[in-house]
Motif scaffolding. Structure first.
Motif, PDB file in Angstrom:
ATOM      1  N   LEU A   1      -8.916 -27.354  11.261  1.00 48.31           N
ATOM      2  CA  LEU A   1      -7.896 -27.941  10.397  1.00 48.31           C
ATOM      3  C   LEU A   1      -8.405 -28.248   8.981  1.00 48.31           C
ATOM      4  CD1 LEU A   1      -4.986 -28.939  10.173  1.00 48.31           C
ATOM      5  CD2 LEU A   1      -5.733 -31.138  11.118  1.00 48.31           C
ATOM      6  N   PRO A   2      -9.581 -28.853   8.811  1.00 47.96           N
ATOM      7  CA  PRO A   2     -10.051 -29.122   7.439  1.00 47.96           C
ATOM      8  C   PRO A   2     -10.191 -27.843   6.613  1.00 47.96           C
ATOM      9  CG  PRO A   2     -11.304 -30.417   9.015  1.00 47.96           C
ATOM     10  CD  PRO A   2     -10.488 -29.443   9.804  1.00 47.96           C
ATOM     11  N   ASP A   3     -10.769 -26.796   7.223  1.00 48.33           N
ATOM     12  CA  ASP A   3     -10.912 -25.516   6.523  1.00 48.33           C
ATOM     13  C   ASP A   3      -9.544 -24.944   6.157  1.00 48.33           C
ATOM     14  OD1 ASP A   3     -13.622 -25.632   6.728  1.00 48.33           O
ATOM     15  OD2 ASP A   3     -13.817 -24.109   8.290  1.00 48.33           O
ATOM     16  N   ALA A   4      -8.603 -25.046   7.073  1.00 44.00           N
ATOM     17  CA  ALA A   4      -7.259 -24.513   6.832  1.00 44.00           C
ATOM     18  C   ALA A   4      -6.597 -25.238   5.669  1.00 44.00           C
ATOM     19  CB  ALA A   4      -6.407 -24.648   8.092  1.00 44.00           C
ATOM     20  N   PHE A   5      -6.704 -26.549   5.636  1.00 47.09           N
ATOM     21  CA  PHE A   5      -6.122 -27.328   4.539  1.00 47.09           C
ATOM     22  C   PHE A   5      -6.751 -26.949   3.197  1.00 47.09           C
ATOM     23  CE2 PHE A   5      -4.360 -31.325   6.880  1.00 47.09           C
ATOM     24  CZ  PHE A   5      -3.250 -30.584   7.242  1.00 47.09           C
TER      25      PHE A   5
ATOM     26  N   ALA B   1      -0.904 -24.887   8.733  1.00 47.41           N
ATOM     27  CA  ALA B   1      -2.315 -24.765   9.091  1.00 47.41           C
ATOM     28  C   ALA B   1      -2.482 -24.152  10.476  1.00 47.41           C
ATOM     29  CB  ALA B   1      -2.989 -26.137   9.037  1.00 47.41           C
ATOM     30  N   LYS B   2      -1.630 -24.532  11.405  1.00 45.15           N
ATOM     31  CA  LYS B   2      -1.715 -23.986  12.767  1.00 45.15           C
ATOM     32  C   LYS B   2      -1.464 -22.486  12.771  1.00 45.15           C
ATOM     33  CE  LYS B   2       1.497 -23.959  15.930  1.00 45.15           C
ATOM     34  NZ  LYS B   2       2.485 -24.270  16.986  1.00 45.15           N
ATOM     35  N   THR B   3      -0.452 -22.044  12.031  1.00 49.71           N
ATOM     36  CA  THR B   3      -0.155 -20.612  11.963  1.00 49.71           C
ATOM     37  C   THR B   3      -1.340 -19.844  11.389  1.00 49.71           C
ATOM     38  OG1 THR B   3       2.231 -20.967  11.734  1.00 49.71           O
ATOM     39  CG2 THR B   3       1.367 -18.870  10.947  1.00 49.71           C
TER      40      THR B   3
ATOM     41  N   ARG C   1       6.407 -15.382   9.801  1.00 46.73           N
ATOM     42  CA  ARG C   1       6.176 -14.391   8.737  1.00 46.73           C
ATOM     43  C   ARG C   1       6.015 -15.078   7.377  1.00 46.73           C
ATOM     44  NH1 ARG C   1       7.862  -8.817   9.446  1.00 46.73           N
ATOM     45  NH2 ARG C   1       7.890  -8.395  11.677  1.00 46.73           N
ATOM     46  N   MET C   2       6.815 -16.113   7.122  1.00 48.05           N
ATOM     47  CA  MET C   2       6.761 -16.797   5.830  1.00 48.05           C
ATOM     48  C   MET C   2       5.503 -17.645   5.674  1.00 48.05           C
ATOM     49  SD  MET C   2      10.771 -17.852   5.267  1.00 48.05           S
ATOM     50  CE  MET C   2      10.497 -18.495   3.607  1.00 48.05           C
ATOM     51  N   GLN C   3       4.906 -18.065   6.782  1.00 47.63           N
ATOM     52  CA  GLN C   3       3.717 -18.910   6.715  1.00 47.63           C
ATOM     53  C   GLN C   3       2.419 -18.117   6.649  1.00 47.63           C
ATOM     54  OE1 GLN C   3       4.092 -21.515  10.134  1.00 47.63           O
ATOM     55  NE2 GLN C   3       5.102 -23.095   8.924  1.00 47.63           N
ATOM     56  N   VAL C   4       2.447 -16.879   7.113  1.00 45.28           N
ATOM     57  CA  VAL C   4       1.227 -16.070   7.145  1.00 45.28           C
ATOM     58  C   VAL C   4       0.838 -15.622   5.741  1.00 45.28           C
ATOM     59  CG1 VAL C   4       0.265 -13.859   7.899  1.00 45.28           C
ATOM     60  CG2 VAL C   4       1.535 -15.273   9.513  1.00 45.28           C
ATOM     61  N   TYR C   5      -0.445 -15.745   5.421  1.00 40.40           N
ATOM     62  CA  TYR C   5      -0.952 -15.254   4.133  1.00 40.40           C
ATOM     63  C   TYR C   5      -1.192 -13.755   4.261  1.00 40.40           C
ATOM     64  CZ  TYR C   5      -1.554 -19.887   2.144  1.00 40.40           C
ATOM     65  OH  TYR C   5      -1.321 -21.135   1.628  1.00 40.40           O
ATOM     66  N   THR C   6      -0.622 -12.995   3.345  1.00 40.60           N
ATOM     67  CA  THR C   6      -0.748 -11.549   3.387  1.00 40.60           C
ATOM     68  C   THR C   6      -0.852 -10.979   1.980  1.00 40.60           C
ATOM     69  OG1 THR C   6       0.312  -9.479   4.085  1.00 40.60           O
ATOM     70  CG2 THR C   6       1.765 -11.296   3.458  1.00 40.60           C
TER      71      THR C   6
ATOM     72  N   TYR D   1      -5.700 -25.634  19.161  1.00 39.40           N
ATOM     73  CA  TYR D   1      -5.220 -26.714  20.031  1.00 39.40           C
ATOM     74  C   TYR D   1      -5.322 -28.104  19.401  1.00 39.40           C
ATOM     75  CZ  TYR D   1      -4.614 -29.648  24.193  1.00 39.40           C
ATOM     76  OH  TYR D   1      -4.177 -30.595  25.092  1.00 39.40           O
ATOM     77  N   PRO D   2      -6.457 -28.462  18.749  1.00 39.45           N
ATOM     78  CA  PRO D   2      -6.486 -29.774  18.079  1.00 39.45           C
ATOM     79  C   PRO D   2      -5.402 -29.903  17.007  1.00 39.45           C
ATOM     80  CG  PRO D   2      -8.697 -28.897  18.299  1.00 39.45           C
ATOM     81  CD  PRO D   2      -7.761 -27.779  18.663  1.00 39.45           C
ATOM     82  N   THR D   3      -5.167 -28.805  16.264  1.00 46.31           N
ATOM     83  CA  THR D   3      -4.117 -28.831  15.238  1.00 46.31           C
ATOM     84  C   THR D   3      -2.742 -28.903  15.886  1.00 46.31           C
ATOM     85  OG1 THR D   3      -5.520 -27.476  13.807  1.00 46.31           O
ATOM     86  CG2 THR D   3      -3.192 -27.645  13.216  1.00 46.31           C
ATOM     87  N   THR D   4      -2.571 -28.190  16.995  1.00 41.05           N
ATOM     88  CA  THR D   4      -1.299 -28.238  17.722  1.00 41.05           C
ATOM     89  C   THR D   4      -0.996 -29.664  18.164  1.00 41.05           C
ATOM     90  OG1 THR D   4      -1.540 -25.966  18.506  1.00 41.05           O
ATOM     91  CG2 THR D   4      -0.045 -27.390  19.739  1.00 41.05           C
ATOM     92  N   LEU D   5      -2.016 -30.352  18.671  1.00 36.38           N
ATOM     93  CA  LEU D   5      -1.817 -31.746  19.074  1.00 36.38           C
ATOM     94  C   LEU D   5      -1.523 -32.630  17.863  1.00 36.38           C
ATOM     95  CD1 LEU D   5      -4.569 -32.333  21.791  1.00 36.38           C
ATOM     96  CD2 LEU D   5      -2.116 -31.971  22.122  1.00 36.38           C
ATOM     97  N   ALA D   6      -2.209 -32.327  16.747  1.00 37.68           N
ATOM     98  CA  ALA D   6      -1.980 -33.102  15.523  1.00 37.68           C
ATOM     99  C   ALA D   6      -0.542 -32.932  15.034  1.00 37.68           C
ATOM    100  CB  ALA D   6      -2.954 -32.667  14.432  1.00 37.68           C
ATOM    101  N   ILE D   7       0.077 -31.803  15.374  1.00 37.30           N
ATOM    102  CA  ILE D   7       1.490 -31.591  15.044  1.00 37.30           C
ATOM    103  C   ILE D   7       2.380 -32.180  16.120  1.00 37.30           C
ATOM    104  CG2 ILE D   7       3.298 -29.856  14.697  1.00 37.30           C
ATOM    105  CD1 ILE D   7       1.104 -27.884  13.908  1.00 37.30           C
ATOM    106  N   SER D   8       2.097 -31.796  17.350  1.00 35.89           N
ATOM    107  CA  SER D   8       3.026 -32.073  18.446  1.00 35.89           C
ATOM    108  C   SER D   8       3.137 -33.538  18.821  1.00 35.89           C
ATOM    109  CB  SER D   8       2.631 -31.254  19.683  1.00 35.89           C
ATOM    110  OG  SER D   8       2.725 -29.876  19.419  1.00 35.89           O
TER     111      SER D   8
END
Length: 296
Positions: A248-252, A227-229, A43-48, A170-177
């Motif tokens: 990921l680039p767009d999210a950042f 970014a993943k959220t 909830r805290m990470q989602v933009y609203t 998934y690419p972002t998830t791997l970049a985190i995980s």
């Protein structure tokens, strides 16, 4: 006592089935216990644009969600992680132990490369299985989510956005995980050896080492988690800029444009608060179940 289970003295090369079953049970234990805090993090990470869904901290979020939506809202989507966590953690820990053994990590205490590579390989395999469940979970966690069951949510996402929606992150998830698991596994192993150099039976060592490892890994990887959220929940947003984020680039770029550097720390408190006990529980459960099954 002579008949007590000695976790650390047990042979490290247990069967793949033992490691996978222990991992599955550990994963379910980890996610189920800390799920409400994970919901707050989402909830805290989602933009609203809704002021009702903007929270100043973990305590504020817990109080407001409980009073306006009921405490059950904090558990919405939990079955998604329960269904996914068992198989995913089975794959994770099975791969972890197999790669560590293959690279000689069980034979040399200072083989940092083996522990890091094992952690990275394990999460690559596990996340491929878990990613769709994580997308469903976050779609159900967000404010005013219309989804009330895992199956209904999965069907809705698939019909409206296609199969790609389950793997856009998934690419972002791997970049985190990959760094998360490499960091937490390496820190866990090293802290465990410092706290318990004699390798005696010591559940407190697993709890402490797991908690420290989880906190460090969670804090370091929070920017990627934000970014993943964004990627996993963009399909539920009415904001055109968010819905057009492709990777990921767009999210950042969007996070930087909206919040600057502080945007990359959104949800860091509940993320660390979730990771510390959940990772501690995960490692404690894993060591316990593995030891218990080996002793049969």
């Amino acid at each position: 006592m002579a008949d007590e289970i000695d976790y650390e003295a047990l042979p490290p090369n247990a069967s793949l089935a033992v490691n996978m079953l222990a991992g599955a049970l550990a994963g379910i234990s980890e996610h189920a216990v800390m799920y409400p805090v994970d919901s707050i993090k989402t909830r805290m990470q989602v933009y609203t644009t809704s002021p009702v869904a903007v929270y100043s901290g973990v305590g504020n979020a817990f109080a407001r969600i409980s009073s306006t939506e009921g405490a059950r809202a904090l558990w919405r989507g939990v079955w998604s992680v329960v269904l996914g966590a068992g198989p995913a953690h089975a794959v994770h820990f099975g791969t972890l132990e197999a790669v560590k053994e293959l690279m000689g990590g069980n034979d040399h205490a200072d083989n940092y490369l083996a522990t890091a590579v094992a952690g990275g390989a394990a999460t690559t395999a596990a996340d491929a299985l878990m990613n769709p469940f994580d997308v469903i979970k976050q779609r159900m966690q967000i404010h005013q989510s219309q989804h009330r069951s895992v199956l209904a949510c999965a069907r809705s996402v698939y019909l409206k956005e296609g199969l790609g929606a389950f793997y856009v992150s998934y690419p972002t998830t791997l970049a985190i995980s990959i760094p998360f698991n490499a960091i937490q596994f390496t820190v866990y192993e090293q802290v465990k050896r410092v706290l318990n150099p004699r390798h005696d039976y010591s559940p407190s060592t697993h709890i402490t080492a797991g908690g420290i490892a989880g906190a460090v890994a969670a804090a370091v990887t929070t920017p990627l988690d934000v970014a993943k959220t964004l990627l996993q929940t963009k399909g539920s947003s009415e904001d055109a800029a968010i819905r057009n984020v492709r990777g990921l680039p767009d999210a950042f770029k969007l996070i930087w444009a909206r919040d600057g550097i502080k945007g990359f720390a959104r949800g860091i408190s509940p993320r660390v608060l979730t990771a510390m006990p959940s990772t501690a529980i995960c490692w404690l459960s894993y060591e316990f179940f593995k030891a218990a099954m080996r002793s049969d």
